[in-house]
Design an enzyme around this catalytic site. Structure first.
Site, PDB file in Angstrom:
ATOM      1  N   HIS A 307       0.855  -1.197   0.000  1.00 20.89           N
ATOM      2  CA  HIS A 307       0.000   0.000   0.000  1.00 20.89           C
ATOM      3  C   HIS A 307       0.882   1.234   0.000  1.00 20.89           C
ATOM      4  O   HIS A 307       2.095   1.154   0.177  1.00 20.89           O
ATOM      5  CB  HIS A 307      -0.888   0.020   1.256  1.00 20.89           C
ATOM      6  CG  HIS A 307      -1.974  -1.002   1.255  1.00 20.89           C
ATOM      7  ND1 HIS A 307      -3.311  -0.682   1.141  1.00 20.89           N
ATOM      8  CD2 HIS A 307      -1.925  -2.354   1.349  1.00 20.89           C
ATOM      9  CE1 HIS A 307      -4.037  -1.789   1.166  1.00 20.89           C
ATOM     10  NE2 HIS A 307      -3.227  -2.824   1.299  1.00 20.89           N
ATOM     11  N   GLU A 380       3.396  -0.002   3.892  1.00 21.30           N
ATOM     12  CA  GLU A 380       2.946   1.315   3.431  1.00 21.30           C
ATOM     13  C   GLU A 380       4.182   1.996   2.861  1.00 21.30           C
ATOM     14  O   GLU A 380       5.109   2.317   3.595  1.00 21.30           O
ATOM     15  CB  GLU A 380       2.356   2.125   4.592  1.00 21.30           C
ATOM     16  CG  GLU A 380       1.079   1.532   5.186  1.00 21.30           C
ATOM     17  CD  GLU A 380      -0.146   1.719   4.291  1.00 21.30           C
ATOM     18  OE1 GLU A 380      -0.095   2.556   3.374  1.00 21.30           O
ATOM     19  OE2 GLU A 380      -1.151   1.010   4.511  1.00 21.30           O
TER      20      GLU A 380
HETATM   21  C1  BZS Z   1      -3.984   2.210   3.478  1.00 24.08           C
HETATM   22  C2  BZS Z   1      -3.806   2.091   4.977  1.00 24.08           C
HETATM   23  C3  BZS Z   1      -4.203   0.715   5.433  1.00 24.08           C
HETATM   24  C4  BZS Z   1      -5.710   0.626   5.429  1.00 24.08           C
HETATM   25  C5  BZS Z   1      -3.649   0.399   6.806  1.00 24.08           C
HETATM   26  C6  BZS Z   1      -3.790  -1.040   7.148  1.00 24.08           C
HETATM   27  C7  BZS Z   1      -2.879  -1.962   6.699  1.00 24.08           C
HETATM   28  C8  BZS Z   1      -4.845  -1.501   7.872  1.00 24.08           C
HETATM   29  C9  BZS Z   1      -3.003  -3.301   6.986  1.00 24.08           C
HETATM   30  C10 BZS Z   1      -4.982  -2.846   8.147  1.00 24.08           C
HETATM   31  C11 BZS Z   1      -4.070  -3.747   7.717  1.00 24.08           C
HETATM   32  O1  BZS Z   1      -5.084   2.505   3.042  1.00 24.08           O
HETATM   33  O2  BZS Z   1      -3.039   1.965   2.723  1.00 24.08           O
HETATM   34  O3  BZS Z   1      -6.355   1.420   6.121  1.00 24.08           O
HETATM   35  O4  BZS Z   1      -6.247  -0.218   4.724  1.00 24.08           O
HETATM   36 ZN    ZN Z   2      -4.010   1.174   0.988  1.00 25.02          ZN
END
Ligand code: BZS
Ligand code: ZN
Ligand code: CA
Ligand code: CA
Ligand code: CA
Length: 419
Positions: A307, A380
């Site tokens: 991400h 991320e």
């Molecule tokens: C994004 C942030 C990501 C989300 C954070 C996250 C990662 C949550 C892994 C849960 C597990 O949008 O890139 O909020 O999905």
């Molecule tokens: Zn994301």
């Protein structure tokens, strides 16, 4: 400043670009209103994982955090609700204005803006995978894990020696672009595909390719990623394109919707969908990963879901603040923290449990570990802080550096998959 530099490049490039691609004189139709387009970026001081979870529960979305200061995407109504709840919001920018600036003045219909042609759109991603297979037919094979809501294939590239056979080797999954606007992640998956095929003569690479089966899915969300660029102006789109959009990373079927870490409001950025797996894209991911259970054993031992942004290495769980809980022993948690820490040491990201950011449910991490005991991480990527929506649209000049930055971490995970 960032945006004026980009404008300067756009102006300089504009004259020659008419020769390369059709440019719309102006955007005839107004871009469709979206949650992001209707939002502004706010900063909120003194947050922690608990209060960031509260912020998200209004339907707003925390985009990044720096020393407790959260950058938040919120509509006017969500901002009002947050202020009423006592949060000190400071408005930074309107998302629609920021997106317009980021997109420059020229439009390339169906594609990234002229400045950002280094990014692969969906068709270019498919062509890249096809080229990889034709250049390296002995170690690369392409197939599809299923189709998106609008009917597009979700391609997967397998990389291994004897690629046509299902050998008894640890399998490792890299998937990208669950979230439409997180385009740098597609480049990350393509970089992995190129690195392990183009460099097969390198003994260290050959050792990995010969002794692992690597799966690469560059675009989990084809419809959303196309929608985000197809007008020639960025849309700031996150979800898939089913009705008002489902947040794919809230639609996976492990404790789906359990814990206030997703929204039941179809307009929210973290809308979880009507049921677990209601999005065709997550269902395709589930079916593919389930299909890797052979003789009762899950073959995929480790995975990274890429991400953007914030430069974090995240591990399960997302649905609880607890380290040790149903489905996670102290020993298992410690292994995640050790490997996560080692990977973060190699790329300079910050390692933490996913819920240290905020509580989520229905995310891929929780299912991959909870259901299949896959050593699953979410990265991320760049940038650490983006000042808001800009963070999703770094210039294409950073692609090489910010994807190669994860080579060491990818190698660590491939090693651990055999441990
Ligand atoms: C994004 C942030 C990501 C989300 C954070 C996250 C990662 C949550 C892994 C849960 C597990 O949008 O890139 O909020 O999905
Ligand atoms: Zn994301
Ligand atoms: Ca550029
Ligand atoms: Ca092999
Ligand atoms: Ca196998």
């Amino acid at each position: 400043m960032f945006s004026s530099r980009r404008r300067a490049v756009a102006v300089a490039a504009a004259a020659c670009l008419v020769l390369l691609a059709p440019i719309q004189a102006s955007v005839s139709a107004e871009p469709t209103a979206t949650a992001a387009q209707d939002s502004a970026i706010y900063t909120v001081p003194n947050t922690d994982s608990q209060t960031r979870t509260e912020i998200n529960r209004t339907g707003a979305q925390v985009l990044s955090v720096s020393a407790g200061v959260a950058t938040v995407e919120a509509t006017a109504a969500q901002a009002e609700q947050l202020r009423a709840a006592g949060f000190a919001l400071r408005e930074e920018t309107k998302v629609a204005e920021a997106l317009q600036q980021l997109s420059g003045t020229e439009r390339v219909p169906g594609d990234f803006p002229p400045d950002d042609q280094g990014f692969h759109n969906y068709d270019e991603m498919v062509a890249e995978l096809d080229a990889t297979v034709s250049e390296h037919p002995d170690i690369a094979a392409k197939s599809s894990i299923g189709t998106s809501f609008e009917g597009r294939d979700i391609p997967v590239l397998k990389i291994s020696d004897n690629v046509a056979q299902d050998e008894d080797e640890p399998e490792v999954l890299f998937n990208c672009n669950q979230h439409a606007r997180e385009h740098l992640t597609t480049e990350m998956c393509l970089h992995i595909a190129q690195r392990f095929t183009d460099n097969y003569t390198d003994p260290a690479i050959k050792d990995v390719v010969d002794n692992r089966e690597i799966w690469v899915i560059p675009v989990v969300n084809p419809d959303g990623s196309i929608y985000d660029v197809e007008s020639g102006q960025y849309q700031g789109w996150r979800k898939n394109r089913q009705d008002t959009g489902t947040d794919l990373n809230r639609n996976w079927g492990y404790l789906w919707g359990c814990c206030g870490g997703s929204s039941d409001n179809p307009d929210a950025e973290t809308y979880r969908g009507t049921a677990e797996w209601s999005a065709p894209e997550t269902a395709a991911m589930r079916d593919f990963i389930d299909s890797r259970v052979v003789g009762g054993t899950q073959q995929i031992k480790a995975a990274i879901d890429f991400h953007t942004y914030s430069e974090l290495v995240l591990w399960p769980f997302g649905h609880t603040f607890d380290d040790v809980t149903d489905g996670m022993t102290q020993e298992e948690y410690d292994r995640f923290a050790r490997i996560g820490g080692e990977m973060a040491g190699s790329n300079g990201y910050t390692p933490q449990q996913s819920s240290d950011l905020y509580i989520t449910d229905g995310d891929s991490l929780d299912w991959m570990w909870g259901q299949h005991r896959i050593l699953a991480f979410t990265f991320e990527m760049y940038p650490a802080e983006g000042g808001g929506i800009d963070g999703f649209y770094p210039p294409d000049e950073v692609i090489q550096q910010e994807t190669a930055r994860n080579d060491g971490a990818v190698d660590i995970l491939l090693r651990e998959a055999g441990a």
